[in-house]
Design an enzyme around this catalytic site. Structure first.
Site, PDB file in Angstrom:
ATOM      1  N   ARG A 299     -53.461 -87.667  47.426  1.00 41.20           N
ATOM      2  CA  ARG A 299     -52.222 -87.360  46.449  1.00 41.20           C
ATOM      3  C   ARG A 299     -51.324 -86.902  46.668  1.00 41.20           C
ATOM      4  NH1 ARG A 299     -52.401 -91.493  44.981  1.00 41.20           N
ATOM      5  NH2 ARG A 299     -50.054 -91.057  44.831  1.00 41.20           N
TER       6      ARG A 299
ATOM      7  N   LYS B 193     -30.239 -80.874  37.165  1.00 42.87           N
ATOM      8  CA  LYS B 193     -31.628 -81.948  35.914  1.00 42.87           C
ATOM      9  C   LYS B 193     -32.469 -82.133  36.818  1.00 42.87           C
ATOM     10  CE  LYS B 193     -27.520 -83.825  32.971  1.00 42.87           C
ATOM     11  NZ  LYS B 193     -26.419 -84.391  32.936  1.00 42.87           N
TER      12      LYS B 193
ATOM     13  N   ASP C  82     -15.210 -84.627  32.081  1.00 46.25           N
ATOM     14  CA  ASP C  82     -16.315 -85.117  32.103  1.00 46.25           C
ATOM     15  C   ASP C  82     -16.277 -86.108  30.325  1.00 46.25           C
ATOM     16  OD1 ASP C  82     -18.949 -84.227  31.020  1.00 46.25           O
ATOM     17  OD2 ASP C  82     -18.308 -83.290  28.747  1.00 46.25           O
TER      18      ASP C  82
ATOM     19  N   LYS D 297     -19.230 -74.245  30.942  1.00 44.12           N
ATOM     20  CA  LYS D 297     -19.239 -75.559  30.188  1.00 44.12           C
ATOM     21  C   LYS D 297     -18.915 -75.740  29.019  1.00 44.12           C
ATOM     22  CE  LYS D 297     -22.643 -78.284  31.552  1.00 44.12           C
ATOM     23  NZ  LYS D 297     -22.425 -79.005  32.130  1.00 44.12           N
TER      24      LYS D 297
ATOM     25  N   GLU E 269     -15.677 -77.475  33.225  1.00 40.28           N
ATOM     26  CA  GLU E 269     -15.333 -78.307  32.675  1.00 40.28           C
ATOM     27  C   GLU E 269     -14.325 -78.923  31.530  1.00 40.28           C
ATOM     28  OE1 GLU E 269     -19.710 -79.969  30.875  1.00 40.28           O
ATOM     29  OE2 GLU E 269     -19.260 -79.784  29.288  1.00 40.28           O
TER      30      GLU E 269
END
Length: 274
Positions: free
Chosen positions: A95, A130, A213, A162, A192
């Site tokens: 598994r 992410k 962005d 950011k 950004e």
């Protein structure tokens, strides 16, 4: 990453699943040896098979009879792996080994689909941070197997200013000034920007990379003219398989997409004892 660190992570994966022991397998097995194959139930791109093999090796002696090449596409019905080991090793590792292979091959396959859309352009596909907690090294590896390029691995290896950084500093210029004051030229600085006005301000501070962005393709074209080669260009925000080619405009160096890791579907791969 060093091999011993990878082994430590893989052992943690096994600890999660095996824990104090596999009570079913340990009750049934009596020292038998067996062969098993990993069978693809659909098409994909192989990523993580070496890690899957290592999972079995951490459990005991394993003979690898054949193994699919990492980064190579496969189709339904292909045998990705054939191994021989004790039945107990095969069943205990099944598994965990499959979970990792299915997850990483899914990421590699989706990444490959994005990369194919960029063929004929000079734009490279980037991943993001992410990623699944604890799986970043493996998921970014899968991106590379799919033909993508890794962006920064974590917070420590590159500066990326950011929106929240800008809010805390009180503006884009002050955020850049603080970074330059603290680290000097030691790291590349990426900023950004969410408008052409912010872009002009970032360029005035001579940053290395600008991240456009959520720009429309037309806004990207305007931005490219404004930049005029003074910085590398990354585009991000709601990039899909359907629209990525629209953003691969001359002058765009990178397109980044979090979806290649956070939204990749697990592929259907099974283990069959022969």
């Amino acid at each position: 990453m060093e091999f011993w660190k990878i082994d430590r992570i893989l052992l943690n994966f096994l600890e999660e699943d095996v824990g104090f022991g596999d009570i079913t397998t340990e009750s049934i097995c009596r020292g038998e040896r067996a062969k098993a194959v990993f069978l693809a139930k659909e098409k994909g791109v192989c990523a993580g098979l070496d890690f899957s093999i290592r999972i079995f090796q951490l459990l005991g002696d394993v003979k690898v009879i054949r193994a699919w090449e990492e980064g190579k596409e496969f189709k339904k019905g292909d045998v990705l792996l054939e191994i021989e080991a004790s039945a107990e090793v095969l069943l205990k590792g099944e598994r965990t080994a499959l979970n990792l292979l299915q997850r990483l091959s899914g990421i590699a396959f989706l990444t490959r689909e994005f990369v194919k859309r960029l063929q004929g352009t000079k734009t490279r596909l980037l991943d993001t941070r992410k990623t699944t907690p604890g799986l970043r090294y493996f998921e970014k590896y899968a991106v590379r197997m799919g033909g993508g390029t890794n962006h920064r691995f974590a917070l420590y290896d590159m500066v990326l200013i950011k929106d929240n950084h800008k809010r805390i500093a009180g503006g884009i210029g002050e955020a850049i000034r603080r970074v330059k004051e603290r680290i000097g030229p030691a790291y590349k600085i990426e900023v950004e920007v969410e408008s052409l006005e912010e872009l002009e301000e970032a360029l005035s501070w001579k940053v290395d990379i600008v991240l456009l962005d959520n720009f429309s393709p037309q806004m990207v074209r305007e931005a490219i003219k404004l930049i005029g080669g003074r910085a590398e260009v990354e585009v991000s925000g709601n990039i899909t398989l359907d629209n990525i080619k629209d953003y691969a405009i001359e002058g765009v160096d990178y397109i980044s997409s979090g979806s290649i890791t956070h939204s990749a579907r697990w592929l259907d791969i099974s283990m069959r004892v022969l």
